[in-house]
Design an enzyme around this catalytic site. Structure first.
Site, short mmCIF file in Angstrom:
data_model
loop_
_atom_site.label_atom_id
_atom_site.label_comp_id
_atom_site.label_asym_id
_atom_site.label_seq_id
_atom_site.Cartn_x
_atom_site.Cartn_y
_atom_site.Cartn_z
N GLU A 130 0.81 -1.23 0.00
CA GLU A 130 0.00 0.00 0.00
C GLU A 130 0.84 1.27 0.00
O GLU A 130 0.85 2.05 0.97
CB GLU A 130 -0.97 -0.02 1.19
CG GLU A 130 -1.98 -1.14 1.09
CD GLU A 130 -3.13 -1.00 2.07
OE1 GLU A 130 -2.99 -0.26 3.07
OE2 GLU A 130 -4.19 -1.62 1.83
N GLU A 145 -6.72 -7.85 -0.84
CA GLU A 145 -7.11 -7.87 0.58
C GLU A 145 -8.55 -7.41 0.70
O GLU A 145 -8.94 -6.43 0.05
CB GLU A 145 -6.29 -6.89 1.41
CG GLU A 145 -4.84 -7.18 1.58
CD GLU A 145 -4.17 -6.10 2.45
OE1 GLU A 145 -4.86 -5.38 3.19
OE2 GLU A 145 -2.95 -5.98 2.35
C1 GAL Z 1 -4.51 -2.91 4.95
C2 GAL Z 1 -3.06 -3.37 5.08
C3 GAL Z 1 -2.98 -4.70 5.82
C4 GAL Z 1 -3.83 -4.66 7.05
C5 GAL Z 1 -5.23 -4.28 6.70
C6 GAL Z 1 -6.17 -4.26 7.88
O1 GAL Z 1 -4.60 -1.57 4.60
O2 GAL Z 1 -2.48 -3.51 3.81
O3 GAL Z 1 -1.64 -4.98 6.11
O4 GAL Z 1 -3.28 -3.72 7.93
O5 GAL Z 1 -5.23 -3.01 6.11
O6 GAL Z 1 -7.47 -3.92 7.49
#
Ligand code: GAL
Length: 666
Positions: free
Chosen positions: A150, A308
């Site tokens: 990110e 994710e």
């Molecule tokens: C994302 C991040 C992950 C984790 C996740 C939690 O933004 O890439 O590592 O922190 O959020 O929601």
């Protein structure tokens, strides 16, 4: 280049095995088999373990984990851990710690704790990535590379001394001549003329507004610095471990303001997006759809990866609502419907310690005797049945203009109203189109848009001459363009186009705007026909455009609120306010005139998306919905439908049409 493996839809998530003892890892491998997990992202935050001291690399622990995963049939998306530089490194190079706009240096103890421009960080990155690439070159389990995590979040811009040095170099390359910079920045205003590059600082927080052109360039520069850090890694991986697709996961297409994803997309082999619901928003599935549509658009219509999302609650919002039964399934399948060839989660197993211990995982703290785990296992089975979706396209007849540079410029200081925000307008139009069951692409205003029947420009504040010409050509050739207020106002340096507003679009829209009349907070105005609007009113003076609706009240009563300018074979529509009611009807009018096909008579809780030969029917409501005219085989239960299909409340049905009915991409 999309990863060749796993076949079908990838299913799995971030895996952080370093947080667990061996017994748990053995259990994990068994659970992954049970759920049908076929891909995990590994190593994202493991720099401290991979390189415990400068120049000493330790990959043995990771080899063991990768071998175990390989034996369990799970492929690996291997990450470079540069989002988490280790304590020894930061202690040796405290100058890498980023500085925010207010001048505060960030401490160690979180993550993303190094500035992308810092020479020591770049050197350490290169050394580590080279070692990683050389070590895992040709490893049969590793199917793709995942650089960093990110970029641009949480800190898009850094104001440290290394950033300022790099900024001056960037300005020299961009402008060459300091007088060109002075012209572009309008620096005669407030007497800011520069006579030497060394006089130029980063646009730090100030007791008054800072030169907006300087700030806009700083946003461009900062984004470019992150990209340089990415490219450094990508090029080393291409050299040391060739043949695998390389990506970085975006911090949410719609949510990460600091990254211009049109530029990023050119440098990635596959687009990877993260999406988290705004838990308290009741219709947050619309925001999800928008994020997915933007990811697909940034990918140029090619399949992309949902890298994710969450199985249940996140831990970083004010109130972290758990997903309701069925919600995770609807979310996952909506991403697939809109072009994702993967459903990946943060993270496989919920952490026991650290900042994210209250974040859900595929395996929750409650263990496998839980609704959560049963839903995960069921989803894995569903995705196996959807393998045939992989690679297919999502047709769209309508596009929304999205330009990060305009987003940056629009939200700088001292605009006519604080209520003018980029997302407010884009969200309003997207939501109305979503409720009309129209799938949209997003486009840059300079892109080839000739294939769309309708293009909507919700708040295209910054519009270059070249982009304006592109829109003009589009309309002349038969397109329908709908522009909302405060568009086409400034050029690429945040300088107002000459003459009355909206300078870049006056001719195309067949009108000019004599005066802006922003409304008070909570103030509304009525339009002819009775609809109500808020935020904005302005004095429109038609010069070729016809009035479709007028203001019935407020500062511009008796003057146009909605106009249409027939031009060539198409039409340019203009909307001079923010309707509280009636936006959907106005859009329907434009869609009908442009001949946009869409299902009629469905409730706006039913999401209908076509992808290749599949029709996804996602029921977000509390009542069953019957959809007419969809025929084929229901993918999850094998039932044939020739006519109406009923989708239970909260359920998802996917119908696969016979091969001949494939819908081509526009
Ligand atoms: C994302 C991040 C992950 C984790 C996740 C939690 O933004 O890439 O590592 O922190 O959020 O929601």
């Amino acid at each position: 280049m999309y990863p060749e493996r796993p076949a079908g839809i990838a299913f799995g998530g971030d895996y952080n095995p370093e947080q667990w003892p061996r017994e748990v890892l053995e259990e994990d491998a068994a659970l992954m088999r049970e759920a049908g997990v076929n891909l995990v992202s590994l190593g994202m935050f493991s720099w401290a373990l991979m390189e415990p001291e400068e120049g000493r690399f330790a990959f043995g622990w990771l080899d063991e984990i990768i071998d175990r995963l390989h034996a369990a049939g799970v492929a690996v998306d291997l990450a470079t851990p540069t989002a988490a530089p280790p304590a020894w490194f930061v202690a040796a190079h405290p100058d890498v710690l980023p500085v925010n706009r207010e001048g505060r240096r960030i401490g160690f103890g979180g993550r993303q704790s190094a500035c992308s421009s810092a020479p020591a960080f770049r050197a350490a990155t290169a050394r580590l990535v080279r070692a990683l690439g050389e070590h895992y070159r040709g490893h049969p389990a590793v199917v793709m590379w995942h650089v960093h995590n990110e970029y641009g979040a949480p800190l898009g811009e850094c104001y440290c001394e290394h950033s300022v040095t790099a900024w001056r170099a960037w300005l020299r390359t961009t402008y060459r001549d300091i007088s060109a910079l002075n012209d572009a920045w309008g620096s005669t205003f407030w007497g800011q003329t520069y006579t030497d590059w060394g006089q130029i600082d980063a646009p730090r927080a100030n007791h008054t507004a800072v030169n907006p052109a300087q700030r806009l360039d700083y946003a461009r520069f900062s984004d470019a610095q992150h990209r340089e850090h990415y490219l450094l890694q990508r090029d080393i991986l291409r050299e040391t471990a060739p043949g695998l697709p390389i990506t970085t996961n975006f911090a949410g297409t719609v949510n990460c303001k600091s990254t211009d994803l049109w530029r990023w997309a050119r440098e990635l082999d596959v687009i990877a997006n993260d999406h988290y619901l705004r838990a308290e928003r009741p219709d947050n599935h619309i925001d999800l759809a928008m994020s997915a549509d933007l990811a697909r658009s940034v990918a140029g219509g090619a399949p992309w990866m949902l890298m994710e999302h969450s199985a249940g609650a996140v831990n970083w919002q004010p109130r972290n609502l758990a997903k309701r039964p069925g919600e995770m399934r609807r979310n996952s399948l909506a991403h697939v419907a809109r072009g994702s060839d993967s459903v990946l989660f943060f993270q496989f197993r919920a952490s026991r310690f650290g900042a994210e211990k209250f974040h859900s995982g595929m395996v929750p703290h409650a263990g496998t005797d839980s609704e959560q785990w049963r839903e995960v296992v069921r989803l894995g089975a569903d995705l196996r049945r959807l393998a045939g979706v992989r690679g297919s396209g999502v047709p769209a007849e309508v596009a929304i203009v999205w330009d990060w540079e305009s987003y940056w410029a629009l939200e700088l200081d001292w605009r006519p109203s604080v209520d003018l925000t980029f997302r407010e307008r884009v969200d309003a139009f997207y939501e109305a189109l979503w409720r009309e069951h129209v799938t949209v692409d997003f486009v840059h205003p300079s892109a080839d848009i000739s294939g769309y029947r309708v293009v909507v420009a919700p708040s295209s504040y910054l519009l270059t001459e070249a982009s304006a010409k592109n829109l003009h050509r589009y309309v002349e050739a038969g397109g329908h363009l709908l522009v909302s207020y405060f568009s086409g106002i400034v050029d690429e340096h945040d300088t107002i186009h000459p003459g009355p507003h909206p300078g870049a679009l006056r001719e195309l829209l067949g009108l000019s705007v004599e005066e802006f009349h922003p409304l008070r907070e909570h103030e509304t105005v009525t339009l002819t026909g009775g609809d109500v609007a808020r935020i904005w009113s302005e004095r429109v003076r038609p010069a070729g455009a016809v009035t479709v609706r007028g203001f019935a009240g407020g500062p511009d009563a008796g003057h146009p609120a909605v106009t249409r300018h027939d031009l060539g074979a198409g039409a340019a529509w203009y909307l001079a306010t923010a309707p509280v009611t009636g936006l959907r009807e106005l859009l329907a009018q434009v869609l009908d005139r442009a001949g946009v096909s869409r299902p009629r008579g469905l409730p706006d809780t039913l999401e209908l998306v076509r992808r290749g030969r599949h029709v996804f029917l996602i029921n977000h409501g509390d009542l069953p919905v019957t959809v007419e005219g969809v025929s084929g085989v229901s993918v999850f239960d094998g039932v044939r439908h020739d006519g109406p299909v009923t989708v239970a409340a909260g359920a998802v049905t996917v119908i696969e049409a016979p091969a001949a009915e494939e819908t081509p991409r526009p």
